[in-house]
Structures are given as structure tokens and as C-alpha cells.
Write a protein that holds these residues in place. Structure first.
Motif, PDB file in Angstrom:
ATOM      1  N   GLY A  88       0.723  -1.153  -0.123  1.00  0.00           N
ATOM      2  CA  GLY A  88       0.099  -0.218   0.102  1.00  0.00           C
ATOM      3  C   GLY A  88       0.918   1.298  -0.214  1.00  0.00           C
ATOM      4  N   GLY A 124       2.180  -2.433  -4.481  1.00  0.00           N
ATOM      5  CA  GLY A 124       1.132  -2.062  -4.986  1.00  0.00           C
ATOM      6  C   GLY A 124       0.162  -3.316  -5.185  1.00  0.00           C
ATOM      7  N   ASP A 125      -0.958  -3.236  -6.007  1.00  0.00           N
ATOM      8  CA  ASP A 125      -1.518  -4.452  -6.227  1.00  0.00           C
ATOM      9  C   ASP A 125      -1.218  -4.845  -7.917  1.00  0.00           C
ATOM     10  N   SER A 138      -6.712   0.344   5.927  1.00  0.00           N
ATOM     11  CA  SER A 138      -6.136   1.651   5.661  1.00  0.00           C
ATOM     12  C   SER A 138      -7.127   2.650   6.420  1.00  0.00           C
ATOM     13  N   ALA A 187      -8.322   3.778  -0.502  1.00  0.00           N
ATOM     14  CA  ALA A 187      -7.396   2.385  -0.223  1.00  0.00           C
ATOM     15  C   ALA A 187      -7.945   1.122  -0.212  1.00  0.00           C
ATOM     16  N   ASN A 188      -9.136   1.281   0.925  1.00  0.00           N
ATOM     17  CA  ASN A 188      -9.701   0.069   1.281  1.00  0.00           C
ATOM     18  C   ASN A 188     -10.595  -0.424   0.136  1.00  0.00           C
ATOM     19  N   THR A 197      -8.600  -2.240  -2.148  1.00  0.00           N
ATOM     20  CA  THR A 197      -8.169  -3.702  -1.351  1.00  0.00           C
ATOM     21  C   THR A 197      -9.284  -4.565  -1.563  1.00  0.00           C
ATOM     22  N   ARG A 220      -1.467   7.609  -5.463  1.00  0.00           N
ATOM     23  CA  ARG A 220      -1.898   6.748  -4.564  1.00  0.00           C
ATOM     24  C   ARG A 220      -2.351   5.320  -5.318  1.00  0.00           C
ATOM     25  N   GLY A 232      -3.217   2.758  -3.410  1.00  0.00           N
ATOM     26  CA  GLY A 232      -3.807   1.906  -2.475  1.00  0.00           C
ATOM     27  C   GLY A 232      -3.349   0.450  -2.217  1.00  0.00           C
ATOM     28  N   GLY A 233      -4.188  -0.256  -1.867  1.00  0.00           N
ATOM     29  CA  GLY A 233      -3.706  -1.837  -1.458  1.00  0.00           C
ATOM     30  C   GLY A 233      -3.646  -1.846  -0.198  1.00  0.00           C
TER      31      GLY A 233
END
Length: 264
Positions: free
Chosen positions: A71, A103-104, A137, A142-143, A146, A258, A260-261
Motif C-alpha cells: 500500500g 501495490g496491487d 487503511s 485504499a480500502n 483492496t 496513490r 491503494g492496496g
């Protein structure tokens, strides 16, 4: 020879540093053309500052730092850039570049699926429910990113369902996620940790779900899966290649896109 410094969060849990060491060993095999080192932001040595001083003492002119983070939160956006900025004042002739977090990346989603299958799961088993366990997060954006991991990792399978749960913000927590999966018809739950290394948070999830009266299987963390090393290598290449969309040289107060993740 270029210098790649893999930067991990750090933990008091010895399993965490052992797993990070295995990841870095995999990167060394993947990139024999690089001097690959490891540093930690907190709780574990060597620190980022120590490794930078060693790189300077060894006569290198530059180094690229790849955060082993899923993240793009405080550690990537504030903590590490501040450390690098202070290091530039100590070593003004040393060029220090920070790469983007892991990251993702789709390769990591593939690694997560591989960990699930490696736990003895069949792609077409309709009794399987997967709970992707992430750190969570304080940033809802970010959530949301995820949460999308569950659909990505289960795409093309015959599983009853997949849900992302969080070890910290409980929205949903592991128990709530499992309730959702059993309501969807799952009779066997697989906990798939969206973590690079095991530690206190993965243990917290394990302890919570193991107390439930249901068939639980625990997949391994991402760890030293080859795809993790592939992403680390790619992040390094983007950083030293000067890509403005994937890496940038940090100065005081710089920010990053940003992604996220989950956290480490």
C-alpha cells in the motif's frame, strides 16, 4: 553495478525478517547484475540510514530503493522520502531514487491465487470461500481498492465466493467475511493473506478465525513467490529508467500517486 535496496517495514517477529530475507534472495537470483541489499524502516536492522551509509562508504554513486509495501501509505509517502532527503544532505554526491510500492500489481494477484491453489484448493471447487486478509487503511479509497482484490483473485474460478477482510479496521473483519462466505454456500474457508511476510497481524487473523466452528485452511503469505521478485525487479527498472509515472527522485515533501492496496 547498480544498487537495489529493498525496503521492508520491519517487525519484532523473527518470521518476518526471515521471509523478507527469502524475498531478497529471490531478487538476487533474478538480478545477478545488481548489488541487492535489504533495509528496514523500523524495529529491524539494518536500518535504511545504515544501508545508505554503507553504500556511500563502498563508493557507489547511486542507489534505488524499492519499498516492499503493498500500500502507498505513510511509510511510502512520508517516512521513506524523509529518510532519503536527510541522507542526501549527508551524502550530497550520492543519487538516491525511490521506486513505486509493489501495490496491487496483477502479478501479485496471480501470486496470491497461486498461494491459494498451493493450499490444496481446486479452481472449480464450489465449496470454497476465500477470505483475502489485508491490513486495512485509514483511507477509504485504499480500502476500496483492496476490497477489489477478492474479485480479481477469484475471477475464472468456480468458488462459492471471495471477500476481502481487514485485520485492523474491521470493515469487514475476518469473522464477518466468513459469515458472508458461508451464506453464499461456502463450506471450506481459505484465508489468503495479502501480506509480504507473516507477523502479528497475520497471527491476529489466524487466532480469530481458528476459534470459529468451520473448516479453515490457511494459505501462505506472498513471501518469496517468484512473481514478487519480478515486481521488485520491474519497480527498480522503472525507477532507474526515469519513468515519471512509476518512480521519481524524492525531495523534501514529495508525494506519490496513490495506488491503494494493503499494508506490509
Amino acid at each position: 553495478m547498480g544498487v537495489l535496496i529493498a525496503v521492508a517495514h520491519g517487525s519484532r517477529e523473527p518470521r518476518s525478517s526471515r521471509t523478507v530475507g527469502a524475498v531478497v534472495d529471490r531478487v538476487r537470483v533474478r538480478r545477478p547484475d545488481l548489488d541487492v541489499r535489504v533495509a528496514y524502516l523500523d524495529l529491524t536492522e539494518p536500518s535504511v540510514e545504515q544501508v545508505i551509509d554503507e553504500v556511500a562508504a563502498d563508493g557507489h554513486e547511486s542507489a534505488a530503493f524499492v519499498p516492499l509495501l503493498l500500500g502507498n501509505a505513510f511509510h511510502a509517502r512520508v517516512d521513506l522520502p524523509g529518510i532519503l532527503d536527510a541522507a542526501r544532505r549527508r551524502h550530497p554526491s550520492l543519487s538516491l531514487v525511490q521506486a513505486e510500492v509493489l501495490g496491487d500489481d496483477s502479478r501479485l494477484v496471480d501470486a496470491l491465487r497461486a498461494r491459494i491453489l498451493g493450499a490444496g484448493v481446486d479452481m472449480d471447487d464450489p465449496t470454497i470461500g476465500v477470505a483475502v486478509a489485508a491490513v486495512g487503511s485509514s483511507r477509504e479509497a485504499a480500502n476500496r481498492r483492496t476490497r477489489a482484490l477478492a474479485a480479481r483473485v477469484s475471477a475464472g474460478t468456480g468458488w462459492a465466493g471471495a471477500v476481502t477482510c481487514f485485520a485492523t479496521n474491521r470493515n469487514p473483519g475476518p469473522t464477518e467475511a466468513i459469515s458472508h462466505l458461508t451464506a453464499a454456500g461456502a463450506r471450506r474457508i481459505v484465508i489468503a493473506p495479502w501480506f509480504i511476510a507473516p507477523g502479528l497481524l497475520t497471527d491476529r487473523v489466524r487466532d480469530e478465525v481458528d476459534a470459529l466452528d468451520i473448516d479453515i485452511t490457511h494459505a501462505d503469505v506472498l513471501g518469496d513467490h517468484p512473481f514478487v521478485a519480478d515486481v521488485v525487479s520491474a519497480r527498480y527498472d522503472a525507477a532507474v529508467g526515469g519513468s515519471t509515472t512509476r518512480a521519481r527522485e524524492c525531495v523534501a515533501g514529495c508525494t506519490f500517486p496513490r495506488t491503494g492496496g494493503a499494508g506490509p
